[in-house]
Motif scaffolding. Structure first.
Motif, mmCIF file in Angstrom:
data_model
loop_
_atom_site.group_PDB
_atom_site.id
_atom_site.type_symbol
_atom_site.label_atom_id
_atom_site.label_comp_id
_atom_site.label_asym_id
_atom_site.label_seq_id
_atom_site.Cartn_x
_atom_site.Cartn_y
_atom_site.Cartn_z
ATOM 1 N N ALA A 208 0.879 -1.174 0.000
ATOM 2 C CA ALA A 208 0.000 0.000 0.000
ATOM 3 C C ALA A 208 0.911 1.217 0.000
ATOM 4 C CB ALA A 208 -0.870 0.003 1.249
ATOM 5 N N ILE A 209 0.389 2.358 -0.414
ATOM 6 C CA ILE A 209 1.211 3.574 -0.303
ATOM 7 C C ILE A 209 0.728 4.323 0.941
ATOM 8 C CG2 ILE A 209 1.992 3.777 -2.687
ATOM 9 C CD1 ILE A 209 -0.378 5.688 -3.196
ATOM 10 N N HIS B 84 5.857 4.135 11.121
ATOM 11 C CA HIS B 84 5.998 3.383 12.361
ATOM 12 C C HIS B 84 6.309 1.926 11.984
ATOM 13 C CE1 HIS B 84 2.030 1.838 11.537
ATOM 14 N NE2 HIS B 84 1.466 3.031 11.660
ATOM 15 N N GLU C 68 5.080 -4.055 6.710
ATOM 16 C CA GLU C 68 4.542 -4.231 5.353
ATOM 17 C C GLU C 68 5.656 -4.144 4.302
ATOM 18 O OE1 GLU C 68 0.577 -2.679 4.390
ATOM 19 O OE2 GLU C 68 1.523 -1.694 2.687
ATOM 20 N N TRP D 153 -8.860 8.134 -2.371
ATOM 21 C CA TRP D 153 -8.703 6.701 -2.637
ATOM 22 C C TRP D 153 -8.730 6.391 -4.129
ATOM 23 C CZ3 TRP D 153 -6.831 2.520 -0.495
ATOM 24 C CH2 TRP D 153 -6.681 2.491 0.886
ATOM 25 N N ALA E 128 -5.341 7.356 -5.198
ATOM 26 C CA ALA E 128 -4.239 6.531 -4.677
ATOM 27 C C ALA E 128 -4.171 5.137 -5.308
ATOM 28 C CB ALA E 128 -4.373 6.400 -3.167
ATOM 29 N N GLY F 207 -2.672 -4.064 4.195
ATOM 30 C CA GLY F 207 -3.144 -4.422 5.529
ATOM 31 C C GLY F 207 -4.650 -4.662 5.543
ATOM 32 N N LYS F 208 -5.105 -5.331 6.578
ATOM 33 C CA LYS F 208 -6.491 -5.814 6.614
ATOM 34 C C LYS F 208 -7.554 -4.713 6.573
ATOM 35 C CE LYS F 208 -6.402 -6.142 11.664
ATOM 36 N NZ LYS F 208 -6.541 -6.989 12.837
ATOM 37 N N GLU F 209 -7.226 -3.514 7.139
ATOM 38 C CA GLU F 209 -8.284 -2.486 7.228
ATOM 39 C C GLU F 209 -8.561 -1.822 5.890
ATOM 40 O OE1 GLU F 209 -5.268 -1.877 7.539
ATOM 41 O OE2 GLU F 209 -4.801 0.250 7.405
ATOM 42 N N GLY G 235 -2.030 -8.970 8.521
ATOM 43 C CA GLY G 235 -2.635 -8.498 9.764
ATOM 44 C C GLY G 235 -1.915 -7.274 10.307
ATOM 45 N N TRP G 236 -2.134 -6.994 11.562
ATOM 46 C CA TRP G 236 -1.577 -5.795 12.173
ATOM 47 C C TRP G 236 -0.560 -6.125 13.241
ATOM 48 C CZ3 TRP G 236 -3.699 -0.398 12.983
ATOM 49 C CH2 TRP G 236 -4.085 0.131 11.749
ATOM 50 N N MET H 34 -0.808 0.334 18.331
ATOM 51 C CA MET H 34 0.074 1.502 18.413
ATOM 52 C C MET H 34 -0.752 2.767 18.294
ATOM 53 S SD MET H 34 3.528 1.090 16.209
ATOM 54 C CE MET H 34 2.896 -0.124 15.086
HETATM 55 N N1 MSP Z 1 -2.861 5.564 2.101
HETATM 56 C C1 MSP Z 1 -3.610 4.412 2.406
HETATM 57 C C2 MSP Z 1 -3.296 3.268 1.450
HETATM 58 C C3 MSP Z 1 -3.515 3.585 -0.001
HETATM 59 S S1 MSP Z 1 -3.062 2.231 -1.008
HETATM 60 C C4 MSP Z 1 -3.605 2.660 -2.516
HETATM 61 C C5 MSP Z 1 -3.287 3.940 3.822
HETATM 62 N N2 MSP Z 1 -2.164 4.413 4.362
HETATM 63 S S2 MSP Z 1 -1.653 4.052 5.844
HETATM 64 O O1 MSP Z 1 -0.445 4.803 6.037
HETATM 65 O O2 MSP Z 1 -2.694 4.247 6.790
HETATM 66 O O3 MSP Z 1 -1.341 2.522 5.826
HETATM 67 C C6 MSP Z 1 -0.389 2.006 4.905
HETATM 68 C C7 MSP Z 1 -0.245 0.506 5.106
HETATM 69 O O4 MSP Z 1 0.335 0.276 6.390
HETATM 70 C C8 MSP Z 1 -1.589 -0.223 5.085
HETATM 71 O O5 MSP Z 1 -1.506 -1.412 4.317
HETATM 72 C C9 MSP Z 1 -1.822 -0.549 6.537
HETATM 73 O O6 MSP Z 1 -2.567 -1.728 6.748
HETATM 74 C C10 MSP Z 1 -0.401 -0.729 7.036
HETATM 75 N N3 MSP Z 1 -0.345 -0.562 8.480
HETATM 76 C C11 MSP Z 1 -0.633 0.553 9.206
HETATM 77 N N4 MSP Z 1 -0.517 0.234 10.528
HETATM 78 C C12 MSP Z 1 -0.172 -1.070 10.670
HETATM 79 C C13 MSP Z 1 0.162 -1.896 11.740
HETATM 80 N N5 MSP Z 1 0.110 -1.491 12.985
HETATM 81 N N6 MSP Z 1 0.581 -3.155 11.448
HETATM 82 C C14 MSP Z 1 0.721 -3.595 10.159
HETATM 83 N N7 MSP Z 1 0.415 -2.837 9.138
HETATM 84 C C15 MSP Z 1 -0.147 -1.606 9.353
HETATM 85 O O7 MSP Z 1 -4.040 3.156 4.354
#
Ligand code: MSP
Length: 512
Positions: A10-11, A19, A25, A227, A230, A259-261, A289-290, A298
């Motif tokens: 994901a971006i 973090h 990821e 979205w 993106a 990620g799952k969300e 997962g997370w 976090m």
């Molecule tokens: N910008 C959107 C994604 C757009 S993709 C076309 C976004 N950004 S994000 O910064 O919130 O998350 C980026 C990625 O990091 C996501 O796949 C998300 O699931 C992952 N993670 C964010 N927090 C995480 C954890 N604590 N653990 C694992 N992955 C997590 O969503």
């Protein structure tokens, strides 16, 4: 012929620095990309930053910064993360880049030509944290359960994407391709959402209210919804909408790992958008997962957010990469804590791989004049275990993103080798003048170590390369063999000089 393999992460939103969830990821993507390169595929591995939208704009404003400069600074931190964590991405896309803007506008125009975009007045509840409209029934005590904030009511005339029109094509896609979303539990979640029925979705915002976004073609008063913008990154990085679409032909469809969300955006909206633009749906949406810290999500308010750049100043990078991949199963959540890290480091790296390497090299130095000894009698039990059990299981787990279980296979073999040394007691054999038995054993152990190095390479490339060097082997040669050859037992070149310098993983109390 090399098979093209396109893999993306994901971006991340450029509203804050990375973090360790982001690092996790990156690592999943990196390990898969390295594994695919190892087995001989032509890999394109993409990551990047998502820079438009309300969230980035609001954070920049709150901090009194110009949004463009702010987004660039945050994006640079993600690029730094990729560098410092030895992530092997081939490209890094920013949604503020011209190549992306051109692609997004062409994508929009094509979807509009397909009759999938229309304008209507709309009132909805918008969660800035999620960057999406949510419904009353999503709320808990009037707040978004993920961001614990009240959504804002937005009344606007927006462009809509006819997602409802893709209900049937998506049902067909899910039926035809039971592995379209991986793993199965995530596929089922999406199938249930699909069964509830899809509604059209707002894909633009009024520019006056949200000036930070890509202009909607032909309407200067509207910008694209973040979205919609993106998701297109996965094809804009391949040159979609440019003069040269060669990479699209070669690499699309690819695997989008997320990620799952944010699964629903990728598994439902994105394939529909692609169909509307006459492109194939992704090869797969792989959903992880997370990561939690000390068992907790976090969050800034708890104060437990770990900066991945700081983490690798505190601990060695290779060990951190190992920990993440060994401890956090792809298909589930996993936890980081210093205690767990130190425990794994000591058991698996210092006492496991590090100690085995040291033991083998020390014995070769002592009993074989520091060169790989010749072998006379082959130990079929060891070879069978390695080639018939360990390697096939390793490959199967790697293909399924189960890097934790793939590593477990390599460690099974490490334990086996340790046990073999304890059982055969080469020091006693040497005393008894059984030189042939000693050199047979040590030749096998050196070859065993070479295999372990190949298996750990996607996760710990520098460690693997050190092991090759220690065994007097050429890294490039070792890594360039086809998969079938990688798994073969070979006789090492007798007389290769061993290099015992430097312990791979000194004990924590000795170093850190
Ligand atoms: N910008 C959107 C994604 C757009 S993709 C076309 C976004 N950004 S994000 O910064 O919130 O998350 C980026 C990625 O990091 C996501 O796949 C998300 O699931 C992952 N993670 C964010 N927090 C995480 C954890 N604590 N653990 C694992 N992955 C997590 O969503």
């Amino acid at each position: 012929m090399k098979k093209p393999f396109y893999i993306t992460t994901a971006i991340a939103y450029a509203n804050a620095g990375p973090h360790i969830g982001h690092a996790l990821e990156f690592l999943y993507g990196d390990v898969m990309a390295r594994y695919q390169r190892l087995i001989g595929n032509e890999v394109l591995f993409l990551t990047g930053t998502d820079e438009h939208g309300q969230k980035v704009l609001k954070t920049a404003k709150d901090q009194g910064k110009d949004v463009e400069i702010f987004a660039s600074e945050k994006s640079a931190l993600f690029q730094k993360l990729a560098d410092e964590w030895n992530i092997s991405n081939d490209d890094f896309i920013r949604t503020t880049e011209e190549r992306h803007i051109v692609a997004a506008q062409k994508f929009w125009t094509t979807a509009a030509e397909s009759g999938d975009i229309y304008k209507k007045s709309y009132t909805g509840l918008y969660c800035i944290g999620c960057e999406r409209f949510i419904t009353e029934k999503d709320l808990v005590d009037g707040k978004c359960p993920d961001h614990l904030k009240e959504p804002e009511t937005v009344t606007e005339e927006n462009y809509f994407f006819r997602l409802s029109r893709y209900q049937e094509p998506l049902e067909f896609l899910f039926k035809e391709r039971p592995d379209f979303v991986y793993p199965k539990s995530r596929y089922n979640e999406m199938l249930n959402l699909l069964k509830d029925g899809l509604e059209d979705i707002s894909i633009s915002r009024v520019k006056e209210k949200l000036p930070w976004g890509i202009a909607v073609p032909g309407d200067e008063n509207q910008v694209m919804y973040v979205w919609f913008d993106a998701l297109i990154n996965y094809v804009s990085a391949l040159g979609y909408g440019s003069e040269n679409e060669e990479k699209i032909t070669t690499f699309w469809p690819g695997i989008n790992m997320v990620g799952k969300e944010i699964n629903r955006f990728h598994s439902l909206l994105w394939p529909a958008m692609l169909m509307s633009a006459h492109l194939d749906p992704p090869a797969q949406i792989a959903v992880h997962g997370w990561m939690t810290v000390n068992g907790q999500k976090m969050s800034k308010s708890i104060g437990n957010v770990i900066d991945p750049l700081e983490l690798v100043e505190k601990y060695p990078l290779e060990a951190v990469r190992y920990f993440f991949m060994r401890e956090i199963p792809f298909d589930n959540d996993g936890d980081f804590s210093d205690e767990k890290f130190v425990e794994r480091y000591t058991a698996d790296l210092a006492n496991g791989l590090g100690n085995l390497t040291n033991r083998i090299l020390t014995m070769i130095e002592k009993y074989c004049d520091n060169v790989v000894p010749e072998v006379v009698t082959i130990d079929n039990a060891m070879i069978d275990l390695l080639t018939q059990k360990i390697w096939p299981a390793y490959v199967e787990e790697m293909e399924k993103w189960r890097f934790d279980l793939a590593l477990e296979q390599a460690w099974k073999f490490i334990t086996y080798c340790d046990q073999l040394i304890s059982d055969k007691k080469p020091w006693e054999l040497a005393k008894a003048g059984e030189d042939k038995k000693v050199s047979d054993l040590l030749h096998h152990l050196a070859e065993a170590l070479r295999h372990v190095a190949i298996m750990v390479w996607p996760v710990m490339p520098e460690t693997a390369e050190k092991i090759f060097t220690k065994l007097g082997l050429d890294v490039a040669v070792e890594l360039s063999k086809p998969l079938a050859d990688l798994q073969q037992w070979v006789e090492l070149t007798v007389g290769n000089k061993i290099d015992k310098a430097d312990q791979l993983f000194p004990r924590m109390d000795e170093k850190v």
